[in-house]
Design a protein around this motif. Sequence first.
Motif, PDB file in Angstrom:
ATOM      1  N   ALA A   1       0.835  -1.208   0.000  1.00 53.98           N
ATOM      2  CA  ALA A   1       0.000   0.000   0.000  1.00 53.98           C
ATOM      3  C   ALA A   1       0.866   1.253   0.000  1.00 53.98           C
ATOM      4  N   GLY A   2       1.988   1.222   0.749  1.00 56.53           N
ATOM      5  CA  GLY A   2       2.887   2.365   0.779  1.00 56.53           C
ATOM      6  C   GLY A   2       3.533   2.653  -0.562  1.00 56.53           C
ATOM      7  N   TRP A   3       3.695   1.620  -1.393  1.00 53.40           N
ATOM      8  CA  TRP A   3       4.286   1.816  -2.715  1.00 53.40           C
ATOM      9  C   TRP A   3       3.465   2.801  -3.546  1.00 53.40           C
ATOM     10  N   PHE A   4       2.146   2.734  -3.429  1.00 50.97           N
ATOM     11  CA  PHE A   4       1.268   3.608  -4.218  1.00 50.97           C
ATOM     12  C   PHE A   4       1.111   4.984  -3.579  1.00 50.97           C
ATOM     13  N   LEU A   5       1.556   5.132  -2.329  1.00 49.07           N
ATOM     14  CA  LEU A   5       1.485   6.435  -1.657  1.00 49.07           C
ATOM     15  C   LEU A   5       2.836   7.143  -1.653  1.00 49.07           C
ATOM     16  N   TYR A   6       3.772   6.627  -2.401  1.00 47.71           N
ATOM     17  CA  TYR A   6       5.150   7.138  -2.329  1.00 47.71           C
ATOM     18  C   TYR A   6       5.252   8.608  -2.710  1.00 47.71           C
ATOM     19  N   VAL A   7       4.639   9.003  -3.817  1.00 44.59           N
ATOM     20  CA  VAL A   7       4.821  10.370  -4.338  1.00 44.59           C
ATOM     21  C   VAL A   7       4.308  11.425  -3.358  1.00 44.59           C
ATOM     22  N   PRO A   8       3.062  11.351  -2.882  1.00 46.00           N
ATOM     23  CA  PRO A   8       2.617  12.404  -1.951  1.00 46.00           C
ATOM     24  C   PRO A   8       3.368  12.391  -0.625  1.00 46.00           C
ATOM     25  N   VAL A   9       3.726  11.194  -0.143  1.00 49.92           N
ATOM     26  CA  VAL A   9       4.445  11.125   1.131  1.00 49.92           C
ATOM     27  C   VAL A   9       5.858  11.677   0.983  1.00 49.92           C
ATOM     28  N   PHE A  10       6.515  11.375  -0.111  1.00 50.85           N
ATOM     29  CA  PHE A  10       7.873  11.878  -0.304  1.00 50.85           C
ATOM     30  C   PHE A  10       7.864  13.400  -0.450  1.00 50.85           C
ATOM     31  N   ASP A  11       6.854  13.945  -1.109  1.00 47.33           N
ATOM     32  CA  ASP A  11       6.730  15.402  -1.187  1.00 47.33           C
ATOM     33  C   ASP A  11       6.536  16.002   0.202  1.00 47.33           C
ATOM     34  N   LEU A  12       5.770  15.322   1.033  1.00 47.93           N
ATOM     35  CA  LEU A  12       5.543  15.805   2.397  1.00 47.93           C
ATOM     36  C   LEU A  12       6.834  15.778   3.217  1.00 47.93           C
ATOM     37  N   LEU A  13       7.653  14.739   3.025  1.00 52.19           N
ATOM     38  CA  LEU A  13       8.919  14.653   3.750  1.00 52.19           C
ATOM     39  C   LEU A  13       9.905  15.726   3.308  1.00 52.19           C
ATOM     40  N   GLN A  14       9.799  16.161   2.062  1.00 56.63           N
ATOM     41  CA  GLN A  14      10.711  17.194   1.560  1.00 56.63           C
ATOM     42  C   GLN A  14      10.292  18.600   1.956  1.00 56.63           C
ATOM     43  N   GLN A  15       9.074  18.768   2.435  1.00 61.54           N
ATOM     44  CA  GLN A  15       8.546  20.103   2.690  1.00 61.54           C
ATOM     45  C   GLN A  15       9.398  20.908   3.676  1.00 61.54           C
ATOM     46  N   PRO A  16       9.902  20.312   4.779  1.00 58.79           N
ATOM     47  CA  PRO A  16      10.772  21.112   5.671  1.00 58.79           C
ATOM     48  C   PRO A  16      11.998  21.664   4.972  1.00 58.79           C
ATOM     49  N   LEU A  17      12.577  20.904   4.029  1.00 59.36           N
ATOM     50  CA  LEU A  17      13.740  21.394   3.292  1.00 59.36           C
ATOM     51  C   LEU A  17      13.346  22.546   2.366  1.00 59.36           C
ATOM     52  N   ARG A  18      12.189  22.443   1.741  1.00 55.01           N
ATOM     53  CA  ARG A  18      11.733  23.518   0.865  1.00 55.01           C
ATOM     54  C   ARG A  18      11.478  24.795   1.667  1.00 55.01           C
ATOM     55  N   ASP A  19      10.921  24.644   2.847  1.00 48.61           N
ATOM     56  CA  ASP A  19      10.657  25.826   3.679  1.00 48.61           C
ATOM     57  C   ASP A  19      11.948  26.522   4.081  1.00 48.61           C
ATOM     58  N   VAL A  20      12.961  25.741   4.445  1.00 46.33           N
ATOM     59  CA  VAL A  20      14.249  26.328   4.814  1.00 46.33           C
ATOM     60  C   VAL A  20      14.874  27.032   3.608  1.00 46.33           C
ATOM     61  N   ALA A  21      14.826  26.391   2.444  1.00 46.40           N
ATOM     62  CA  ALA A  21      15.401  26.992   1.237  1.00 46.40           C
ATOM     63  C   ALA A  21      14.697  28.293   0.879  1.00 46.40           C
ATOM     64  N   GLU A  22      13.385  28.340   1.062  1.00 44.29           N
ATOM     65  CA  GLU A  22      12.632  29.563   0.739  1.00 44.29           C
ATOM     66  C   GLU A  22      12.928  30.676   1.739  1.00 44.29           C
ATOM     67  N   ASP A  23      13.044  30.326   3.024  1.00 40.43           N
ATOM     68  CA  ASP A  23      13.310  31.341   4.044  1.00 40.43           C
ATOM     69  C   ASP A  23      14.691  31.961   3.875  1.00 40.43           C
ATOM     70  N   ARG A  24      15.667  31.167   3.488  1.00 33.43           N
ATOM     71  CA  ARG A  24      17.049  31.654   3.409  1.00 33.43           C
ATOM     72  C   ARG A  24      17.462  32.015   1.987  1.00 33.43           C
ATOM     73  N   ASP A  25      16.556  31.779   1.024  1.00 34.34           N
ATOM     74  CA  ASP A  25      16.852  32.092  -0.377  1.00 34.34           C
ATOM     75  C   ASP A  25      18.147  31.412  -0.817  1.00 34.34           C
ATOM     76  N   THR A  26      18.217  30.106  -0.544  1.00 28.87           N
ATOM     77  CA  THR A  26      19.388  29.318  -0.919  1.00 28.87           C
ATOM     78  C   THR A  26      18.922  27.945  -1.371  1.00 28.87           C
ATOM     79  N   ILE A  27      19.863  27.117  -1.744  1.00 27.12           N
ATOM     80  CA  ILE A  27      19.538  25.771  -2.216  1.00 27.12           C
ATOM     81  C   ILE A  27      19.693  24.782  -1.053  1.00 27.12           C
ATOM     82  N   VAL A  28      18.601  24.185  -0.650  1.00 26.86           N
ATOM     83  CA  VAL A  28      18.597  23.101   0.338  1.00 26.86           C
ATOM     84  C   VAL A  28      17.712  22.017  -0.257  1.00 26.86           C
ATOM     85  N   ALA A  29      18.320  20.939  -0.721  1.00 34.28           N
ATOM     86  CA  ALA A  29      17.553  19.922  -1.436  1.00 34.28           C
ATOM     87  C   ALA A  29      18.187  18.559  -1.224  1.00 34.28           C
ATOM     88  N   LEU A  30      17.425  17.533  -1.581  1.00 34.02           N
ATOM     89  CA  LEU A  30      17.918  16.164  -1.482  1.00 34.02           C
ATOM     90  C   LEU A  30      18.730  15.826  -2.724  1.00 34.02           C
TER      91      LEU A  30
END
Length: 264
Positions: A27-56
């Motif tokens: 079941a988790g295999w089919f939920l991978y895309v939305p869950v992985f986007d959710l896990l990346q959200q803290p990194l996106r928020d940091v990158a937006e706040d500091r106007d820098t590149i923070v990514a996986l």
Amino acid sequence: MPLRAHLLELRRRLFFAALGLVVGAVAGWFLYVPVFDLLQQPLRDVAEDRDTIVALNFAGVATSFDMKIKVSLFLGVFVSSPWWIYQLWAFVTPGLTKKERHYAVGFLAAAVPLFLAGAALAFWALPNAVRLLTEFTPEDATNLIDAQTYLSFVMRLLLAFGLAFLLPVLMVALNFAGIGRAETWRRAWRWAVLVAFTFSAIMTPTPDALTMIAVALPICGLYFVALGVCALHDRRVDRRRRAEGLPGLDGTMPPPPPEQEQPA
């Protein structure tokens, strides 16, 4: 139950738990895309706040495929949590009477939400942890975080908090199985509070004490709630044993039988 029977029962319960984990991972295999986007959200928020590149960063050719498998298994732990938590209960309390086994419903009704609540609390603390740990990146530098390392960090954080919230339920299960009485847990309450705050300080690496306290207080509260449930159960068991003419597990003796009048 002899040791060999305990080991066979443990193997049986682990097999059933692993089978449920595999089904949950599908079941988790089919939920991978939305869950992985959710896990990346803290990194996106940091990158937006500091106007820098923070990514996986996916360092290898097969890293993205490996990541999908790991995230699927990670989700499988949560999807199948009612099943493997029940297997834990069934192994810890095999000696309960038929009436006491009905408590399994209450056990699952408490354990599953608590496990998920612990993981939710960890996810709430995750953005602060990511923000703190990436603050040491020098200015004008790019922070490309290894995807495998980041996933392992998030998995450990969520699972640790989920299992920490399960400990009070395990206390009650052991008490119902006759292994740990409420008096034992009561004497250890200072150590339990210390461990809760130490655990929170380690698992929430943020500079403010407010986050640590916000994480530790629910764990302490659950400990004392479990202590109260154990005390009520011990009182009921002792009362039943004394009514049957047996000494209570707390050492109290049953009242002497009333003296019968001698015939004249």
